[in-house]
Design a protein around this motif. Structure first.
Motif, PDB file in Angstrom:
ATOM      1  N   ARG A   1     -17.353  12.287   3.273  1.00  0.00           N
ATOM      2  CA  ARG A   1     -17.989  10.975   3.180  1.00  0.00           C
ATOM      3  C   ARG A   1     -17.871  10.153   4.457  1.00  0.00           C
ATOM      4  NH1 ARG A   1     -22.013  11.267   0.032  1.00  0.00           N
ATOM      5  NH2 ARG A   1     -21.523  11.831  -2.121  1.00  0.00           N
ATOM      6  N   GLN A   2     -16.699  10.141   5.079  1.00  0.00           N
ATOM      7  CA  GLN A   2     -16.523   9.299   6.259  1.00  0.00           C
ATOM      8  C   GLN A   2     -15.349   9.817   7.085  1.00  0.00           C
ATOM      9  OE1 GLN A   2     -16.316   5.148   5.294  1.00  0.00           O
ATOM     10  NE2 GLN A   2     -16.628   4.470   7.397  1.00  0.00           N
ATOM     11  N   ILE A   3     -15.472   9.721   8.399  1.00  0.00           N
ATOM     12  CA  ILE A   3     -14.419  10.157   9.320  1.00  0.00           C
ATOM     13  C   ILE A   3     -13.877   8.946  10.074  1.00  0.00           C
ATOM     14  CG2 ILE A   3     -13.862  11.617  11.302  1.00  0.00           C
ATOM     15  CD1 ILE A   3     -16.145  13.448  10.524  1.00  0.00           C
ATOM     16  N   PHE A   4     -12.550   8.876  10.168  1.00  0.00           N
ATOM     17  CA  PHE A   4     -11.879   7.822  10.925  1.00  0.00           C
ATOM     18  C   PHE A   4     -11.098   8.472  12.078  1.00  0.00           C
ATOM     19  CE2 PHE A   4     -12.399   6.506   6.541  1.00  0.00           C
ATOM     20  CZ  PHE A   4     -12.973   5.249   6.668  1.00  0.00           C
ATOM     21  N   THR A   5     -10.267   7.705  12.760  1.00  0.00           N
ATOM     22  CA  THR A   5      -9.550   8.261  13.917  1.00  0.00           C
ATOM     23  C   THR A   5      -8.483   9.279  13.529  1.00  0.00           C
ATOM     24  OG1 THR A   5      -8.025   6.367  13.840  1.00  0.00           O
ATOM     25  CG2 THR A   5      -9.934   6.197  15.326  1.00  0.00           C
ATOM     26  N   ASP A   6      -7.863   9.114  12.358  1.00  0.00           N
ATOM     27  CA  ASP A   6      -6.779  10.012  11.967  1.00  0.00           C
ATOM     28  C   ASP A   6      -6.903  10.509  10.529  1.00  0.00           C
ATOM     29  OD1 ASP A   6      -6.340   7.615  10.726  1.00  0.00           O
ATOM     30  OD2 ASP A   6      -4.188   7.529  11.151  1.00  0.00           O
ATOM     31  N   LYS A   7      -8.067  10.322   9.932  1.00  0.00           N
ATOM     32  CA  LYS A   7      -8.244  10.707   8.532  1.00  0.00           C
ATOM     33  C   LYS A   7      -9.735  10.801   8.203  1.00  0.00           C
ATOM     34  CE  LYS A   7      -7.802   5.810   7.381  1.00  0.00           C
ATOM     35  NZ  LYS A   7      -6.909   4.780   6.822  1.00  0.00           N
ATOM     36  N   PHE A   8     -10.026  11.360   7.035  1.00  0.00           N
ATOM     37  CA  PHE A   8     -11.405  11.366   6.541  1.00  0.00           C
ATOM     38  C   PHE A   8     -11.393  11.297   5.019  1.00  0.00           C
ATOM     39  CE2 PHE A   8     -10.163  15.784   7.406  1.00  0.00           C
ATOM     40  CZ  PHE A   8     -10.436  16.427   6.211  1.00  0.00           C
ATOM     41  N   CYS A   9     -12.507  10.856   4.455  1.00  0.00           N
ATOM     42  CA  CYS A   9     -12.636  10.707   3.007  1.00  0.00           C
ATOM     43  C   CYS A   9     -13.543  11.798   2.441  1.00  0.00           C
ATOM     44  CB  CYS A   9     -13.200   9.342   2.639  1.00  0.00           C
ATOM     45  SG  CYS A   9     -12.047   7.990   2.875  1.00  0.00           S
ATOM     46  N   ILE A  10     -13.173  12.271   1.252  1.00  0.00           N
ATOM     47  CA  ILE A  10     -13.953  13.313   0.589  1.00  0.00           C
ATOM     48  C   ILE A  10     -14.222  12.917  -0.858  1.00  0.00           C
ATOM     49  CG2 ILE A  10     -13.164  15.236   2.021  1.00  0.00           C
ATOM     50  CD1 ILE A  10     -11.084  15.873  -0.159  1.00  0.00           C
ATOM     51  N   ASP A  11     -15.335  13.399  -1.395  1.00  0.00           N
ATOM     52  CA  ASP A  11     -15.626  13.319  -2.824  1.00  0.00           C
ATOM     53  C   ASP A  11     -15.467  14.711  -3.400  1.00  0.00           C
ATOM     54  OD1 ASP A  11     -16.123  10.635  -2.805  1.00  0.00           O
ATOM     55  OD2 ASP A  11     -18.304  10.814  -2.835  1.00  0.00           O
ATOM     56  N   VAL A  12     -14.753  14.797  -4.533  1.00  0.00           N
ATOM     57  CA  VAL A  12     -14.445  16.085  -5.140  1.00  0.00           C
ATOM     58  C   VAL A  12     -14.928  16.108  -6.588  1.00  0.00           C
ATOM     59  CG1 VAL A  12     -12.637  17.783  -5.631  1.00  0.00           C
ATOM     60  CG2 VAL A  12     -12.326  16.136  -3.752  1.00  0.00           C
ATOM     61  N   HIS A  13     -15.650  17.163  -6.951  1.00  0.00           N
ATOM     62  CA  HIS A  13     -16.010  17.430  -8.340  1.00  0.00           C
ATOM     63  C   HIS A  13     -15.337  18.749  -8.697  1.00  0.00           C
ATOM     64  CE1 HIS A  13     -19.351  18.443 -11.505  1.00  0.00           C
ATOM     65  NE2 HIS A  13     -18.194  18.133 -12.066  1.00  0.00           N
ATOM     66  N   CYS A  14     -14.406  18.703  -9.653  1.00  0.00           N
ATOM     67  CA  CYS A  14     -13.546  19.876  -9.875  1.00  0.00           C
ATOM     68  C   CYS A  14     -13.258  20.096 -11.351  1.00  0.00           C
ATOM     69  CB  CYS A  14     -12.241  19.700  -9.098  1.00  0.00           C
ATOM     70  SG  CYS A  14     -11.338  18.196  -9.550  1.00  0.00           S
ATOM     71  N   SER A  15     -12.648  21.234 -11.619  1.00  0.00           N
ATOM     72  CA  SER A  15     -12.265  21.585 -12.977  1.00  0.00           C
ATOM     73  C   SER A  15     -10.957  20.918 -13.358  1.00  0.00           C
ATOM     74  CB  SER A  15     -12.109  23.103 -13.096  1.00  0.00           C
ATOM     75  OG  SER A  15     -11.004  23.540 -12.305  1.00  0.00           O
ATOM     76  N   LYS A  16     -10.649  20.965 -14.645  1.00  0.00           N
ATOM     77  CA  LYS A  16      -9.345  20.535 -15.137  1.00  0.00           C
ATOM     78  C   LYS A  16      -8.253  21.322 -14.405  1.00  0.00           C
ATOM     79  CE  LYS A  16      -6.295  21.199 -19.045  1.00  0.00           C
ATOM     80  NZ  LYS A  16      -6.079  21.927 -20.312  1.00  0.00           N
ATOM     81  N   GLY A  17      -7.121  20.663 -14.152  1.00  0.00           N
ATOM     82  CA  GLY A  17      -5.991  21.351 -13.542  1.00  0.00           C
ATOM     83  C   GLY A  17      -5.981  21.354 -12.034  1.00  0.00           C
ATOM     84  N   THR A  18      -6.986  20.722 -11.412  1.00  0.00           N
ATOM     85  CA  THR A  18      -7.034  20.647  -9.948  1.00  0.00           C
ATOM     86  C   THR A  18      -6.129  19.514  -9.467  1.00  0.00           C
ATOM     87  OG1 THR A  18      -9.314  21.448  -9.926  1.00  0.00           O
ATOM     88  CG2 THR A  18      -8.526  20.330  -7.939  1.00  0.00           C
ATOM     89  N   TYR A  19      -5.280  19.818  -8.493  1.00  0.00           N
ATOM     90  CA  TYR A  19      -4.412  18.799  -7.907  1.00  0.00           C
ATOM     91  C   TYR A  19      -4.972  18.411  -6.541  1.00  0.00           C
ATOM     92  CZ  TYR A  19      -1.019  19.114 -11.621  1.00  0.00           C
ATOM     93  OH  TYR A  19      -0.424  19.038 -12.853  1.00  0.00           O
ATOM     94  N   ILE A  20      -5.434  17.169  -6.441  1.00  0.00           N
ATOM     95  CA  ILE A  20      -6.099  16.721  -5.219  1.00  0.00           C
ATOM     96  C   ILE A  20      -5.110  16.651  -4.054  1.00  0.00           C
ATOM     97  CG2 ILE A  20      -7.577  14.967  -4.201  1.00  0.00           C
ATOM     98  CD1 ILE A  20      -8.818  16.506  -6.531  1.00  0.00           C
ATOM     99  N   ARG A  21      -3.866  16.315  -4.334  1.00  0.00           N
ATOM    100  CA  ARG A  21      -2.854  16.316  -3.267  1.00  0.00           C
ATOM    101  C   ARG A  21      -2.752  17.694  -2.622  1.00  0.00           C
ATOM    102  NH1 ARG A  21       2.497  14.398  -5.922  1.00  0.00           N
ATOM    103  NH2 ARG A  21       1.484  15.133  -7.820  1.00  0.00           N
ATOM    104  N   SER A  22      -2.681  18.713  -3.457  1.00  0.00           N
ATOM    105  CA  SER A  22      -2.577  20.080  -2.947  1.00  0.00           C
ATOM    106  C   SER A  22      -3.843  20.474  -2.200  1.00  0.00           C
ATOM    107  CB  SER A  22      -2.320  21.055  -4.106  1.00  0.00           C
ATOM    108  OG  SER A  22      -1.105  20.745  -4.762  1.00  0.00           O
ATOM    109  N   LEU A  23      -4.987  20.009  -2.705  1.00  0.00           N
ATOM    110  CA  LEU A  23      -6.253  20.302  -2.032  1.00  0.00           C
ATOM    111  C   LEU A  23      -6.270  19.690  -0.634  1.00  0.00           C
ATOM    112  CD1 LEU A  23      -9.127  21.478  -2.195  1.00  0.00           C
ATOM    113  CD2 LEU A  23      -9.867  19.292  -3.184  1.00  0.00           C
ATOM    114  N   CYS A  24      -5.796  18.455  -0.490  1.00  0.00           N
ATOM    115  CA  CYS A  24      -5.758  17.803   0.824  1.00  0.00           C
ATOM    116  C   CYS A  24      -4.865  18.584   1.795  1.00  0.00           C
ATOM    117  CB  CYS A  24      -5.248  16.375   0.686  1.00  0.00           C
ATOM    118  SG  CYS A  24      -6.390  15.262  -0.168  1.00  0.00           S
TER     119      CYS A  24
END
Length: 296
Positions: A161-184
């Protein structure tokens, strides 16, 4: 379709906008005071630091939470680069800090494409996964070694979605049981840079969307207006509209006739235009609905 509700028996679902800083259990405790009942439960735990959609059931609807168990979810998350923590998010202790050059957009997009579909993911030890009856996060905080095996998840969509100097934002559509922390963290590994999760907001759980959610203050000001009928489950499992006689027989534990349009073993909602009788299971080559979970 309207469902009966009164002061003596309040049943239904609430689309709560959980604020950051509260646990999902805190939200339930707050709602128990608002609605004056202990019969409240939630679907899909959110981390205390996260915000967003938290479906909550009140009254008899709590018995139906299990039918929302396999619902897919949507999130917006912030991937912080050059940093790793023991909790895989920015609330933990820093384990590593690295200088890096922000990858170009094309490289990030290519990395995200590698996570589409069925993938294996190892959740954080600071998750709520139960290990021998205890939450992994509680064990980890007690300095007890925790080993969580990888699990299969599905990523339907992963959009930059957007890029910054030290990070970026994402939109995620996922199944049950997905851990977004682990994905990052895993996205950072694919880029060759340590990463952790910054903010996280859940934007949808099935048909419960962020746009239609209510803050706790809004719910407290108008509890009944915030309540959705049990018929919202028609977005998750098929329904079967029947007459009043069939409703009465179903509530007495009797099988009721079905038109054979669903196969045996299918769970269906049994209802008419003013009432909701419960969940039935298709049986006998689709000819009958057997009561499975009857609600008064």
């Amino acid at each position: 379709m309207k469902w009966r509700k009164n002061k003596m028996s309040i049943n239904g679902f609430i689309n709560v906008l959980k604020p950051p800083g509260m646990t999902s259990h805190d939200v339930v405790s707050c709602l128990r005071r608002i609605y004056g009942t202990k019969k409240i439960g939630h679907a899909g735990t959110l981390d205390p630091a996260a915000a967003g959609v938290l479906p909550v059931a009140v009254g008899n609807a709590t018995r139906l939470l299990e039918y929302m168990g396999n619902t897919d979810k949507r999130y917006r998350a912030e991937v912080l680069l050059g940093l790793s923590t023991d909790t895989d998010d920015d609330t933990g202790n820093i384990l590593e800090r690295t200088l890096f050059t922000m990858p170009p957009q094309e490289k990030i997009t290519t990395a995200l494409l590698g996570f589409y579909g069925d993938i294996m993911q190892t959740p954080s030890v600071y998750s709520a996964i139960k290990i021998n009856g205890r939450k992994a996060c509680d064990l980890a905080r007690s300095h007890i070694d925790v080993v969580i095996p990888p699990r299969s998840i599905h990523i339907y969509e992963l959009v930059l979605r957007q890029i910054f100097t030290d990070k970026f934002c994402i939109d995620v559509h996922c199944s049950k049981g997905t851990y977004i922390r682990s994905l990052c963290v895993d996205i950072g590994k694919s880029l060759g840079i340590p990463a952790t999760m910054g903010f996280l907001i859940r934007t949808a759980v099935g048909s419960f969307s962020l746009a239609d959610s209510h803050t706790l203050e809004e719910i407290a000001n108008n509890p009944l207006q915030s309540l959705q009928g049990v018929n919202i489950l028609l977005n998750y499992i098929p329904g079967c509209a029947v007459n009043e006689l069939a409703i009465a027989n179903f509530r007495q534990g009797k099988k009721i006739e079905h038109d054979g349009s669903q196969k045996d073993g299918t769970a269906v909602l049994v209802y008419n235009d003013v009432d909701f009788a419960g969940i039935g299971i298709i049986s006998e080559n689709g000819q009958y609905i057997a009561p499975h979970k009857v609600l008064n």
